[in-house]
Design a protein around this motif. Structure first.
Motif, PDB file in Angstrom:
ATOM      1  N   LYS A  38       0.855  -1.241  -0.004  1.00 49.61           N
ATOM      2  CA  LYS A  38       0.048  -0.140   0.162  1.00 49.61           C
ATOM      3  C   LYS A  38       0.747   1.227  -0.030  1.00 49.61           C
ATOM      4  O   LYS A  38       2.106   1.039   0.343  1.00 49.61           O
ATOM      5  CB  LYS A  38      -0.944  -0.047   1.205  1.00 49.61           C
ATOM      6  CG  LYS A  38      -0.455  -0.182   2.495  1.00 49.61           C
ATOM      7  CD  LYS A  38      -1.488   0.009   3.379  1.00 49.61           C
ATOM      8  CE  LYS A  38      -1.594  -0.454   4.871  1.00 49.61           C
ATOM      9  NZ  LYS A  38      -1.240  -1.775   5.204  1.00 49.61           N
ATOM     10  N   ILE A  48      -0.856   0.248  -7.350  1.00 49.46           N
ATOM     11  CA  ILE A  48      -1.057   0.822  -6.027  1.00 49.46           C
ATOM     12  C   ILE A  48      -2.227   1.881  -6.032  1.00 49.46           C
ATOM     13  O   ILE A  48      -2.042   2.828  -6.701  1.00 49.46           O
ATOM     14  CB  ILE A  48       0.174   1.365  -5.622  1.00 49.46           C
ATOM     15  CG1 ILE A  48       1.407   0.244  -5.715  1.00 49.46           C
ATOM     16  CG2 ILE A  48       0.121   2.009  -4.126  1.00 49.46           C
ATOM     17  CD1 ILE A  48       1.236  -1.135  -4.883  1.00 49.46           C
ATOM     18  N   THR A  49      -3.225   1.542  -5.177  1.00 50.99           N
ATOM     19  CA  THR A  49      -4.296   2.304  -5.054  1.00 50.99           C
ATOM     20  C   THR A  49      -4.196   3.429  -3.775  1.00 50.99           C
ATOM     21  O   THR A  49      -3.507   2.993  -2.854  1.00 50.99           O
ATOM     22  CB  THR A  49      -5.593   1.816  -5.078  1.00 50.99           C
ATOM     23  OG1 THR A  49      -5.581   1.035  -4.129  1.00 50.99           O
ATOM     24  CG2 THR A  49      -5.596   0.774  -6.498  1.00 50.99           C
ATOM     25  N   CYS A  54      -3.934  -1.843  -2.765  1.00 48.48           N
ATOM     26  CA  CYS A  54      -3.457  -2.145  -4.142  1.00 48.48           C
ATOM     27  C   CYS A  54      -4.368  -3.032  -4.939  1.00 48.48           C
ATOM     28  O   CYS A  54      -5.339  -3.734  -4.035  1.00 48.48           O
ATOM     29  CB  CYS A  54      -2.285  -2.947  -4.239  1.00 48.48           C
ATOM     30  SG  CYS A  54      -2.217  -4.490  -3.352  1.00 48.48           S
TER      31      CYS A  54
END
Ligand code: GLY
Ligand code: MN
Length: 462
Positions: free
Chosen positions: A292, A436-437, A441
């Motif tokens: 993350k 990756i958010t 992710c």
């Protein structure tokens, strides 16, 4: 061009601001002859050139003057002979206009610049023709040209290309979809009687090509999964063994996918295969829960190594304190590479700029003196928009086992008698591509290629 003109204009402006002073030169690629000049390898534009111009033609150079902001596209028009054989192409002026570049000039004009009076920024050339061009332009030898590459330009390009925009992610999703079609076809073929590695490799090329794509690297198709980059042989597949397929697609605009699956050729895993396979599945899934924004990918890699060591201890292959074993690098007998690499317009994104500058910073420099850790390709803190691969594996490499056993390497952590029971096992790798958010992710691609053991068996026996 893939994206609107404004995207390329904005990227060049950001680049100019990051570099700040001097003249930036970004070389496009040239045709690369295979066995005589007119018989060339399929043309592949340089990814950085494509990122800043969107243009696919050979023989172009982009110049950006940071002081004045003047941008020039250098290139020669094709002549009537080329038009007769290959048809007409867009002119240099038309390409420049399309990309929002105000000036054009023939390549010969680049040679009229007085480089001794300029602060020049160029990237390390990875093709010999571009190296020769730079040697000629600057009047320097190979070593001098390589040493003169611009760290400031490398850092600026890495900063920009590392963060994938929404429009780039859409293209990466397309590559992943083609990757899904390739891998699911390969998994089904793996159980067919009389099948060969070479046939599957050829089919992978064909599936990519039939979608206007190419493979993003030479496909790895091998019953010897322990050979990390094992290319297909003509050998027929042998029931009872595992087939490792590591392959990806690269869209026409050069966005990539990279997946690996390991399939039991008999349709079912043996118990020994299952024991190892399930560890790799759990290592692969662990990366998903740990990756993350803000987390160092090097730490995710180490967490995977710890889990792998724990589980190999339970199987009697390793022993001792898990943390000490991982710090000593004992797990690298089984996992001699890193958890993953960046991916984008290059399958190992920007590796040509120098892996150390792409995958690491001052905080995350890898240990170059330790086997396994020295093969890590990415350790940085993750940021929203990074795309990295998650590709743990367990391999039994007979030559490496023999060497470590003979030299007593990490003997306090490795149970060589038990390991030797697996020496003909081969290898397992499972690989997916992760975005990756803000929250963590997610995998790229709308469909998951089956990877859990039961899913794989159900899929190939359907
Ligand atoms: N998929 C091949 C590699 O990552 O090296
Ligand atoms: Mn990979």
């Amino acid at each position: 061009m893939l994206f609107p003109q404004s995207t390329y204009i904005q990227r060049r402006q950001q680049l100019r601001e990051l570099v700040g002073e001097g003249l930036i030169l970004i070389f496009g690629n040239n045709e690369a002859p295979m066995n005589y000049p007119a018989n060339a390898y399929k043309f592949r534009q340089d990814s950085t050139f494509l990122y800043f111009t969107g243009q696919h033609r050979d023989g172009l150079v982009l110049a950006i003057d940071c002081a004045t902001g003047q941008e020039t596209l250098y290139g020669d028009e094709i002549d009537i002979d080329d038009i007769v054989w290959y048809g007409s192409v867009t002119s240099v002026a038309e390409m420049a206009a399309e990309s929002g570049i105000a000036h054009t000039a023939p390549l010969s004009q680049l040679f009229t610049l007085n480089f001794s009076l300029l602060t020049l920024h160029y990237l390390p050339p990875y093709r010999h023709d571009n190296l020769l061009q730079l040697m000629e332009l600057l009047g320097k030898n190979r070593q001098e040209v390589m040493a003169g590459r611009s760290q400031r330009l490398i850092d600026a390009v890495v900063k920009l290309r590392s963060i994938k925009s929404a429009e780039e992610i859409a293209e990466l999703e397309r590559a992943s979809h083609i990757g899904y079609l390739m891998h699911t076809a390969a998994m089904r073929m793996a159980t067919q009687p009389g099948m060969t590695e070479a046939y599957i490799g050829g089919q992978l090329d064909g599936i990519a090509a039939s979608h206007g794509s190419i493979v993003s690297f030479q496909s790895i198709v091998s019953m010897h999964g322990e050979i990390l980059h094992g290319y297909p042989s003509a050998a027929p597949l042998e029931p009872g063994r595992l087939l490792l397929v590591d392959a990806g697609a690269e869209t026409r605009e050069h966005y990539c996918s990279d997946h690996t699956r390991t399939t039991p050729i008999s349709g079912r895993f043996t118990q020994q295969q299952r024991d190892i396979y399930d560890i790799v599945v759990d290592c692969h899934d662990l990366a998903l829960t740990h990756a993350k924004p803000g987390v160092k990918y090097f730490d995710v890699h180490l967490d995977v190594c710890r889990l792998m060591t724990e589980r190999l201890k339970a199987l009697g292959l390793m022993k001792g304190d898990t943390e000490e074993a991982v710090q000593a690098g004992a797990h690298a007998l089984f996992l001699p590479h890193g958890l993953g690499h960046m991916m984008g317009m290059d399958v190992h994104d920007m590796e040509g700029l120098g892996q150390i500058y792409v995958g690491f910073d001052a905080e995350t420099r890898p240990r170059l003196d330790q086997f396994g850790t020295n093969a890590l390709r990415f350790g940085r803190r993750l940021e929203v928009g990074h795309v990295v691969t998650d590709e743990p594996g367990i391999y039994f490499i007979p030559d490496l086992i023999d060497l470590w056993q003979k030299e007593g390497t990490n003997k306090d952590f490795l149970c060589f008698d038990r390991i030797n029971e697996f020496r003909h096992f081969g290898g397992v790798r499972i690989e997916d591509d992760v975005l990756i958010t803000p929250d963590g992710c997610r995998f790229l691609g709308s469909e998951r290629i089956p990877y859990k053991a039961e899913e794989v068996e159900a899929f190939i026996n359907k």
